[in-house]
Design a protein around this motif. Structure first.
Motif, PDB file in Angstrom:
ATOM      1  N   GLY A 189       7.835 -20.218  -7.455  1.00  0.00           N
ATOM      2  CA  GLY A 189       8.791 -18.952  -7.948  1.00  0.00           C
ATOM      3  C   GLY A 189      10.362 -19.983  -7.942  1.00  0.00           C
ATOM      4  O   GLY A 189      10.624 -21.142  -7.746  1.00  0.00           O
ATOM      5  N   VAL A 190      11.566 -19.326  -7.557  1.00  0.00           N
ATOM      6  CA  VAL A 190      12.935 -20.413  -7.300  1.00  0.00           C
ATOM      7  C   VAL A 190      13.379 -19.546  -6.365  1.00  0.00           C
ATOM      8  O   VAL A 190      13.291 -18.161  -5.722  1.00  0.00           O
ATOM      9  CB  VAL A 190      13.250 -20.003  -8.803  1.00  0.00           C
ATOM     10  CG1 VAL A 190      13.821 -19.197  -9.122  1.00  0.00           C
ATOM     11  CG2 VAL A 190      14.492 -20.707  -8.343  1.00  0.00           C
ATOM     12  N   CYS A 191      14.682 -20.513  -5.088  1.00  0.00           N
ATOM     13  CA  CYS A 191      14.854 -20.567  -4.535  1.00  0.00           C
ATOM     14  C   CYS A 191      16.458 -19.780  -5.243  1.00  0.00           C
ATOM     15  O   CYS A 191      16.710 -20.214  -5.913  1.00  0.00           O
ATOM     16  CB  CYS A 191      15.501 -21.391  -3.655  1.00  0.00           C
ATOM     17  SG  CYS A 191      16.792 -20.582  -2.639  1.00  0.00           S
ATOM     18  N   ILE A 192      16.721 -18.205  -4.237  1.00  0.00           N
ATOM     19  CA  ILE A 192      17.690 -17.785  -4.418  1.00  0.00           C
ATOM     20  C   ILE A 192      18.571 -17.527  -3.289  1.00  0.00           C
ATOM     21  O   ILE A 192      20.172 -16.350  -3.770  1.00  0.00           O
ATOM     22  CB  ILE A 192      17.490 -16.004  -5.785  1.00  0.00           C
ATOM     23  CG1 ILE A 192      17.008 -15.538  -4.709  1.00  0.00           C
ATOM     24  CG2 ILE A 192      16.586 -16.529  -7.257  1.00  0.00           C
ATOM     25  CD1 ILE A 192      17.058 -13.832  -5.572  1.00  0.00           C
ATOM     26  N   GLY A 193      18.826 -17.978  -2.895  1.00  0.00           N
ATOM     27  CA  GLY A 193      19.932 -18.110  -0.991  1.00  0.00           C
ATOM     28  C   GLY A 193      19.018 -18.095  -0.177  1.00  0.00           C
ATOM     29  O   GLY A 193      18.047 -19.169   0.157  1.00  0.00           O
ATOM     30  N   MET A 194      18.923 -16.895   0.551  1.00  0.00           N
ATOM     31  CA  MET A 194      18.125 -17.120   0.966  1.00  0.00           C
ATOM     32  C   MET A 194      16.673 -16.386   1.311  1.00  0.00           C
ATOM     33  O   MET A 194      15.525 -16.238   2.082  1.00  0.00           O
ATOM     34  CB  MET A 194      18.418 -15.664   2.636  1.00  0.00           C
ATOM     35  CG  MET A 194      20.112 -16.042   3.223  1.00  0.00           C
ATOM     36  SD  MET A 194      19.994 -18.092   3.933  1.00  0.00           S
ATOM     37  CE  MET A 194      18.818 -17.464   5.155  1.00  0.00           C
ATOM     38  N   ILE A 231       2.273  -9.011 -10.131  1.00  0.00           N
ATOM     39  CA  ILE A 231       1.344  -7.763 -10.871  1.00  0.00           C
ATOM     40  C   ILE A 231       2.676  -6.611 -10.850  1.00  0.00           C
ATOM     41  O   ILE A 231       2.906  -6.062 -11.715  1.00  0.00           O
ATOM     42  CB  ILE A 231       0.224  -7.826 -10.472  1.00  0.00           C
ATOM     43  CG1 ILE A 231       0.208  -7.134  -9.395  1.00  0.00           C
ATOM     44  CG2 ILE A 231      -0.386  -8.810 -11.126  1.00  0.00           C
ATOM     45  CD1 ILE A 231      -1.054  -6.729  -9.084  1.00  0.00           C
ATOM     46  N   LYS A 232       3.809  -6.965  -9.536  1.00  0.00           N
ATOM     47  CA  LYS A 232       4.660  -5.799  -9.441  1.00  0.00           C
ATOM     48  C   LYS A 232       6.452  -6.121 -10.193  1.00  0.00           C
ATOM     49  O   LYS A 232       7.405  -5.275  -9.900  1.00  0.00           O
ATOM     50  CB  LYS A 232       4.615  -5.762  -8.374  1.00  0.00           C
ATOM     51  CG  LYS A 232       2.772  -5.064  -7.700  1.00  0.00           C
ATOM     52  CD  LYS A 232       3.114  -4.668  -6.247  1.00  0.00           C
ATOM     53  CE  LYS A 232       2.172  -3.978  -6.027  1.00  0.00           C
ATOM     54  NZ  LYS A 232       2.214  -3.656  -5.007  1.00  0.00           N
ATOM     55  N   GLY A 233       6.326  -7.087 -11.053  1.00  0.00           N
ATOM     56  CA  GLY A 233       7.267  -7.915 -11.026  1.00  0.00           C
ATOM     57  C   GLY A 233       8.081  -9.259 -10.720  1.00  0.00           C
ATOM     58  O   GLY A 233       7.262  -9.596  -9.444  1.00  0.00           O
ATOM     59  N   VAL A 234       8.846  -8.871 -10.160  1.00  0.00           N
ATOM     60  CA  VAL A 234       9.742 -10.026  -9.353  1.00  0.00           C
ATOM     61  C   VAL A 234       9.894 -10.201  -7.566  1.00  0.00           C
ATOM     62  O   VAL A 234      10.404  -8.469  -7.684  1.00  0.00           O
ATOM     63  CB  VAL A 234      10.888 -10.295  -9.184  1.00  0.00           C
ATOM     64  CG1 VAL A 234      11.870 -11.406  -8.300  1.00  0.00           C
ATOM     65  CG2 VAL A 234      11.336 -11.063 -10.744  1.00  0.00           C
ATOM     66  N   GLN A 235       9.428  -9.865  -6.710  1.00  0.00           N
ATOM     67  CA  GLN A 235       9.561  -9.954  -5.566  1.00  0.00           C
ATOM     68  C   GLN A 235       9.694 -11.612  -4.708  1.00  0.00           C
ATOM     69  O   GLN A 235       9.446 -12.217  -4.651  1.00  0.00           O
ATOM     70  CB  GLN A 235       7.437  -9.845  -4.872  1.00  0.00           C
ATOM     71  CG  GLN A 235       6.964  -8.624  -6.052  1.00  0.00           C
ATOM     72  CD  GLN A 235       7.033  -7.693  -5.404  1.00  0.00           C
ATOM     73  OE1 GLN A 235       6.309  -7.711  -4.168  1.00  0.00           O
ATOM     74  NE2 GLN A 235       6.392  -6.069  -5.743  1.00  0.00           N
ATOM     75  N   LEU A 236      10.334 -10.800  -4.042  1.00  0.00           N
ATOM     76  CA  LEU A 236      10.939 -11.677  -2.553  1.00  0.00           C
ATOM     77  C   LEU A 236      10.569 -11.912  -1.669  1.00  0.00           C
ATOM     78  O   LEU A 236       9.854 -11.285  -0.811  1.00  0.00           O
ATOM     79  CB  LEU A 236      12.441 -11.055  -2.164  1.00  0.00           C
ATOM     80  CG  LEU A 236      13.696 -10.492  -3.576  1.00  0.00           C
ATOM     81  CD1 LEU A 236      14.674 -10.108  -3.192  1.00  0.00           C
ATOM     82  CD2 LEU A 236      13.641 -11.836  -4.919  1.00  0.00           C
ATOM     83  N   LEU A 237      10.729 -12.923  -1.353  1.00  0.00           N
ATOM     84  CA  LEU A 237       9.505 -13.364   0.335  1.00  0.00           C
ATOM     85  C   LEU A 237      10.635 -14.544   0.747  1.00  0.00           C
ATOM     86  O   LEU A 237      11.607 -15.535  -0.079  1.00  0.00           O
ATOM     87  CB  LEU A 237       8.849 -14.122   0.239  1.00  0.00           C
ATOM     88  CG  LEU A 237       7.799 -14.487   1.224  1.00  0.00           C
ATOM     89  CD1 LEU A 237       7.167 -13.223   1.845  1.00  0.00           C
ATOM     90  CD2 LEU A 237       6.448 -15.656   0.488  1.00  0.00           C
ATOM     91  N   GLY A 238      10.854 -14.327   2.300  1.00  0.00           N
ATOM     92  CA  GLY A 238      12.347 -15.058   2.773  1.00  0.00           C
ATOM     93  C   GLY A 238      12.158 -16.603   3.098  1.00  0.00           C
ATOM     94  O   GLY A 238      10.580 -16.576   3.146  1.00  0.00           O
TER      95      GLY A 238
END
Length: 142
Positions: free
Chosen positions: A110-115, A122-129
């Motif tokens: 993925g790509v870092c988008i800040g924090m 499969i659910k779209g974009v998901q965020l991980l700390g």
């Protein structure tokens, strides 16, 4: 690799483009997400064109990964070079996690988008700390 002017806006546009999509091998998957992000923020980069449309299934993706060491980690490292410590990750850097793997792949990129690291799933974009990431590669900071 050097970042272009307005790379922040270009990165945001890529994340928004993927945010409304779900996983589709060869057009919207984790490797293409990372490469599209690099192409958006790095001057004269065209990484995604070598991959886009070359496969349309997990088996097709696996065939391409075999040429790059057989795993997502090996492929990303071969393309981007040495990892950096996750603690040094900055916005726009490419990141990896075993949390959002698809099928039997070793990791998702993925790509870092800040924090957070943003990952296509499969659910779209998901965020991980950031503190939950396993890998990080610096992009365009030389």
């Amino acid at each position: 690799m050097r970042r272009v002017e307005n790379w922040e806006g270009r990165l945001h546009a890529i994340v928004e483009k993927y945010r409304v999509e779900t996983l589709s091998w060869g057009s919207f998957d984790c490797v293409l997400f990372a490469m599209d992000a690099i192409d958006a923020i790095v001057k004269d980069s065209d990484m995604a064109s070598a991959w886009r449309g070359k496969y349309s299934s997990k088996d097709g993706a696996d065939d391409i990964l075999k040429k790059w060491g057989g795993s997502v980690l090996a492929c990303v490292t071969d393309h981007l070079g040495k990892e950096q410590e996750v603690a040094f990750t900055k916005r726009g850097d490419i990141v990896g996690s075993s949390r959002f793997t698809i099928d039997d792949h070793d990791m998702a990129c993925g790509v870092c988008i800040g924090m957070f690291g943003a990952f296509i799933t499969i659910k779209g974009v998901q965020l991980l700390g950031i503190d939950e990431l396993d890998h990080s590669w610096p992009i365009g900071w030389d």
